[in-house]
Design an enzyme around this catalytic site. Structure first.
Site, mmCIF file in Angstrom:
data_model
loop_
_atom_site.group_PDB
_atom_site.id
_atom_site.type_symbol
_atom_site.label_atom_id
_atom_site.label_comp_id
_atom_site.label_asym_id
_atom_site.label_seq_id
_atom_site.Cartn_x
_atom_site.Cartn_y
_atom_site.Cartn_z
ATOM 1 N N CYS A 3 51.580 15.155 77.960
ATOM 2 C CA CYS A 3 52.004 16.542 77.791
ATOM 3 C C CYS A 3 51.058 17.271 76.857
ATOM 4 O O CYS A 3 50.118 16.689 76.308
ATOM 5 C CB CYS A 3 53.438 16.610 77.257
ATOM 6 N N CYS A 63 50.541 15.836 73.416
ATOM 7 C CA CYS A 63 49.579 14.725 73.371
ATOM 8 C C CYS A 63 48.163 15.264 73.197
ATOM 9 O O CYS A 63 47.364 14.722 72.421
ATOM 10 C CB CYS A 63 49.646 13.905 74.666
ATOM 11 N N ASP A 122 19.801 43.029 89.803
ATOM 12 C CA ASP A 122 18.353 43.139 89.971
ATOM 13 C C ASP A 122 18.120 43.488 91.442
ATOM 14 O O ASP A 122 18.991 43.249 92.283
ATOM 15 C CB ASP A 122 17.707 41.802 89.607
ATOM 16 N N ASP A 176 17.749 36.801 89.651
ATOM 17 C CA ASP A 176 17.203 35.520 90.109
ATOM 18 C C ASP A 176 15.871 35.162 89.465
ATOM 19 O O ASP A 176 15.307 34.113 89.767
ATOM 20 C CB ASP A 176 17.042 35.520 91.637
ATOM 21 N N ASP A 205 14.968 38.204 84.383
ATOM 22 C CA ASP A 205 16.384 38.566 84.356
ATOM 23 C C ASP A 205 17.169 37.757 83.323
ATOM 24 O O ASP A 205 18.315 38.094 83.018
ATOM 25 C CB ASP A 205 17.032 38.334 85.734
#
Length: 731
Positions: free
Chosen positions: A20, A23, A423, A624, A628
Site C-alpha cells: 500500500c 509501505c 521549428d 529536431d 533547437d
C-alpha cells in the site's frame, strides 16, 4: 541497476513486500536516511525504487535499509548489458480459490436467510473452517504487519490483520463462553470472508498491474535471440550477445531485424509499427538505416551493424518507458503526504470507535465489530495505486503510438499545454530541401555551385545535402576545402582554391559587409514564393558576392492535420524558424499557423519560448535539430523528433519516434486523458475512505461489506487506469 548522472549515481532495484501507499512511504523514509542519498522515488505499481546518491553510497547499504524497514530487494538478471528485474509471476490463484471454498459454508446461512430459511452451522465446524483461512491463507498479513510494527510504522496488512483477528478472537470467546447453551451468534464468516476478499483483490490487482506493463513486455518481445552473421566461410547464426558493431547481418523476408544498422545490399518494405507506431511498411534501400525489432517484409537484406545491446534504439526505448513508469508524477506528492499519517490515524479512529461504542452502549461485541469495519474499510492500497497505474497505462499507450515520454512529470505537465511552438525545417516540412535556383553574380557563373559544394561536403545539414545532390547531377568534380567551420545561426566559413569563402544567411552577409544588391530583387521574389535563400561571398581581399542559392522544402503531408488537431484541442500554434520571413509566411499560411517568428537565431529560440511562458502560457517546443536543444530545454515540455539529432532528444521530455507532427496533438491528448484518470482515481480512492470510515465508525457498515468495498477500491482504480489502453486518435 546503477547509472552515473553528473556527480550522482542512480540505483534502481525491485522492492518485494509492498502492499500500500504507507509501505511506499516507509521504504522511502528508510532509504532517505542512508548517508549520501539525495533523492528517492518508490513506485508501488512497478514495485521499484529509484535512488540518486553520491558515489560513496554503497548499494549494500541501500539494500540493508530496505530490509531493516521490513521489505526485501528482488533479484535482478542481466540482459543486453543492463540490469533488469526478474520476471514476476504475480499473485497465485489457488489461495483465493481455497479461501473461497472454506468461507462459502460460513456465508451460506446468511444467504439462506434472504430466501426465508434459517439454520446455523455448528460453532466448532465454523472454527475449523475459519482457522486455516485466518492463520494459513492469511499468514501474509501477519508477517507483513509484524514487520511494519517492528519498523515502528503501519500498513494495509496491519489493518487487515488487526481487524480480522479481532473478529476471529471475538468469535472464539463467544464460542467457548456460550457453547454449553447451543451455538451462539458468531462472526467467523466476517473474518474469513474479509481475508478471502482481500486475497481476491490482491490477485485481481496483480493481474491488472501486469497489463499496465504490457507495453514494455511487447517491446522486449521484439528482441531476437540470434542473428545470422555473414562470415568468410558462410552465414552463421550467432547469439545476440556476441554480435559486434561492424558485423554484416543477413535478414531474410519475414524475419525480424536483430540489430540497428545500415543496409549495404538489397531493398525491401520494413514494418516498424511496434517501434514507431507507423502502421504502413516503409520502403528501405541501400544506404537507409534500419532499427532492431522491425520486420523485413519482402527482400533479402544485408545490414552493417551500427548498434547492439544496450545502445540499440529498442533498448533505449525500453529504458525510457521504464524510466517514465518508475518515476513519480508531481501530483503523487499529495498522496505521499496523506499516506505518511494515514494508518496511525485509522488506528486511532478504530480505537475511539471501540471505546465509544463499548462505553456508550455497553455492547462490546458490537463495538468490536464496528472497530473491525473501520480497520478493514481504511485500506490505503487504492491511494498508492491511483497515480502510478494511470502513468503506466498512459506511457504504455503512448509508446505503442510511437510517442516516448521520458518521465512522469513530462506526462503530467503536458496536459496544461496551451501553446505549441514548432521549428520549421524537418519538423513541419519534409526536411529534404532541393536546390531550385542557383544565381551567380557576374563573373562567377562557373564557381558558385562548385565552391558551395566544397564548403558543404562534410555537413549533414539538409541544405548541404541538397547542394551536394545538385553538384553531383551537374557532373562537377568535388573540390577540397580547408579550415571549414560552422558559424552558429549564420552559416559556414572555409578556404577553397586559396579563397576565403563564406556561405550563409542574409544576416551573415550584412555582418560581413557584402553587397547583395545585384541579386536582391531576384532573392526577394524567391523568398516571397517561400524559398530559403543562402548567399556565397568571397572575403579574401574585400567582401564580394559570388552568388545566391535558393532552396525549396515542401510541408509534410501530416502537418496540416497536426495544426488542425492542436487547434481543435484549444491550443495556439507558433512557428519559430531561422528562415526568412517570406518562406515562413508561405508555409505558415498553407498550414494555418496562428503566429510566426522568422529569421530567429538559435539562441533566440529559447528567448521566444521564455517570452511566451512569461506571458502566462504553458509552452511545448517541437524541434529536431541541435539548434533547437536550448528551446526544447526552456519549454515546459520539449518534444523532439527522433528523425533529428540525439542532442535534441536528450533535451526533450517527449520523443516522437517518427517524423509526424500529428503525434504532438496525440501526445497532449494522451497526457490530458491520463491526468483525467489520475484525478478520477484519486477521487475514488479518497471517496472510499472519506465515506467508508465514518459509516463504519457509526456502525452502519458490516465488516464483510467493508472488506468487499476495500478490495473493490484497489481493483477499480487499476481497472479505470487500464481504460486508457483503448485510446485512439480523435477524428
Amino acid at each position: 541497476m546503477s547509472t552515473a548522472t553528473a556527480s550522482l549515481i542512480e540505483h534502481q532495484f525491485p522492492i518485494e513486500g509492498m502492499t500500500c501507499a504507507s509501505c511506499v512511504g516507509r521504504v522511502e523514509k528508510a532509504l532517505k536516511a542512508v548517508a549520501g542519498v539525495q533523492a528517492v522515488s518508490v513506485n508501488l505499481a512497478t514495485e521499484r525504487a529509484t535512488v540518486n546518491a553520491t558515489p560513496s553510497t554503497l548499494a549494500a547499504s541501500l539494500v540493508a535499509a530496505v530490509q531493516k524497514a521490513g521489505y526485501s530487494v528482488g533479484t535482478e538478471s542481466t540482459e543486453d548489458g543492463r540490469a533488469v528485474p526478474s520476471k514476476s509471476k504475480g499473485e497465485p490463484w489457488w489461495p483465493v480459490a481455497l479461501a473461497a471454498a472454506l468461507s462459502l459454508p460460513l456465508v451460506l446461512p446468511m444467504l439462506a436467510m434472504v430466501f426465508g430459511f434459517e439454520w446455523t452451522i455448528n460453532g466448532w465446524l465454523q472454527l475449523a473452517l475459519a482457522t486455516p483461512v485466518q492463520f494459513w491463507l492469511g499468514a501474509r498479513f501477519y508477517r507483513a504487519g509484524w514487520k511494519a510494527v517492528r519498523a515502528g510504522a503501519g500498513n494495509m496488512d496491519l489493518l487487515v490483520a488487526l481487524g480480522t483477528s479481532a473478529g476471529y478472537g471475538l468469535s472464539v470467546y463467544l464460542l467457548f463462553k456460550h457453547a454449553e447453551h447451543g451455538t451462539p451468534h458468531l462472526y467467523f464468516e466476517a473474518s474469513a470472508v474479509i481475508v478471502t476478499l482481500v486475497l481476491l483483490g490482491k490477485w485481481l490487482e496483480s493481474r491488472a498491474k501486469r497489463q499496465t506493463t504490457a507495453a514494455i513486455a511487447a517491446l522486449n518481445a521484439l528482441k531476437p535471440e540470434v542473428a545470422r552473421v555473414r562470415m568468410p566461410h558462410g552465414d552463421v547464426d550467432v547469439p545476440m550477445a556476441l554480435v559486434k558493431v561492424g558485423d554484416t547481418v543477413v535478414i531474410r523476408p519475414g524475419e525480424r531485424i536483430p540489430v540497428d544498422g545500415v543496409i549495404t545490399t538489397g531493398s525491401s518494405q520494413v514494418d516498424e509499427s511496434l517501434i514507431t507506431g507507423e502502421s504502413l511498411p516503409v520502403a528501405k534501400h541501400a544506404g537507409d538505416k534500419v532499427t532492431g525489432g522491425a520486420v523485413n517484409a519482402e527482400g533479402l537484406l544485408l545490414v552493417e551493424t551500427t548498434a547492439v545491446g544496450a545502445e540499440s534504439t529498442l533498448s533505449r526505448i525500453v529504458r525510457m518507458v521504464e524510466s517514465a513508469q518508475a518515476k513519480k508524477a508531481p501530483i503523487q506528492r499529495i498522496v505521499d503526504r496523506v499516506s505518511a499519517v494515514f494508518v496511525p490515524v485509522v488506528l486511532v479512529i478504530a480505537a475511539l470507535t471501540l471505546l465509544g461504542w463499548g462505553l456508550a452502549t455497553g455492547n462490546w461485541e458490537q463495538a468490536i465489530l464496528n472497530a473491525v469495519a473501520v480497520l478493514v474499510i481504511a485500506c490505503p492500497c487504492a491511494l498508492g495505486l491511483a497515480t502510478p497505474t494511470a502513468i503506466m497505462a498512459g506511457t504504455g499507450v503512448a509508446a505503442r503510438q510511437g510517442i516516448l515520454i521520458k518521465d512522469a512529470e513530462a506526462l503530467e505537465v503536458a496536459h496544461r499545454i496551451d501553446t505549441v511552438a514548432f521549428d520549421k525545417t524537418g519538423t513541419l516540412t519534409e526536411g529534404k530541401p532541393t536546390l531550385v535556383t542557383a544565381l551567380a553574380a557576374p563573373g562567377h557563373e562557373d564557381k558558385l555551385l562548385s565552391w558551395s559544394a566544397a564548403i558543404q561536403a562534410g555537413s549533414e545539414h539538409p541544405l548541404a545535402r541538397a547542394v551536394m545532390i545538385a553538384a553531383e547531377q551537374a557532373g562537377l568534380d568535388l573540390l577540397s576545402a580547408a579550415k571549414v567551420s560552422a558559424v552558429p545561426g549564420r552559416g559556414m566559413s572555409a578556404e577553397v582554391q586559396g579563397r576565403a569563402l563564406r556561405l550563409g544567411s542574409p544576416r551573415y552577409m550584412q555582418e560581413l559587409g557584402v553587397d547583395t544588391s545585384v541579386l536582391a530583387e531576384s532573392a526577394r521574389k524567391l523568398q516571397d514564393d517561400g524559398r530559403t535563400v543562402s548567399w556565397l561571398a568571397d572575403v579574401t581581399a574585400s567582401p564580394a558576392l559570388v552568388g545566391m542559392l535558393a532552396f525549396g522544402d515542401a510541408p509534410k503531408a501530416s502537418a496540416i492535420t497536426a495544426i488542425r488537431s492542436l487547434q481543435a484541442l484549444g491550443i495556439r500554434t507558433v512557428m519559430v524558424t531561422g528562415d526568412n520571413l517570406g518562406s515562413a509566411l508561405v508555409v505558415g499560411s498553407v498550414l494555418g499557423i496562428d503566429h510566426i517568428e522568422a529569421e530567429v537565431l538559435p539562441a533566440d529560440k529559447a528567448s521566444i519560448v521564455n517570452r511566451l511562458k512569461d506571458g502566462g502560457h504553458s509552452v511545448a517546443m517541437v524541434g529536431d535539430g541541435i539548434n533547437d536543444a536550448p528551446a526544447l530545454a526552456s519549454a515546459d515540455v520539449g518534444i523532439a523528433m527522433s528523425t533529428g539529432t540525439d542532442v535534441a532528444m536528450h533535451a526533450a521530455g517527449i520523443t516522437l519516434m517518427r517524423g509526424d507532427p500529428a503525434l504532438v496533438a496525440d501526445a497532449i491528448d494522451i497526457s490530458r486523458r491520463t491526468y483525467r484518470k489520475i484525478r478520477q482515481n484519486l477521487f475514488w480512492a479518497f471517496a472510499y475512505n472519506v465515506i467508508g470510515i465514518p459509516l463504519a465508525a457509526a456502525g452502519l457498515l458490516n465488516p464483510v461489506v467493508a472488506g468487499a468495498a476495500m478490495a473493490l477500491s484497489s481493483v477499480s482504480v487499476v481497472s479505470n487506469a487500464l481504460l486508457l489502453r483503448a485510446w485512439h486518435r480523435r477524428g
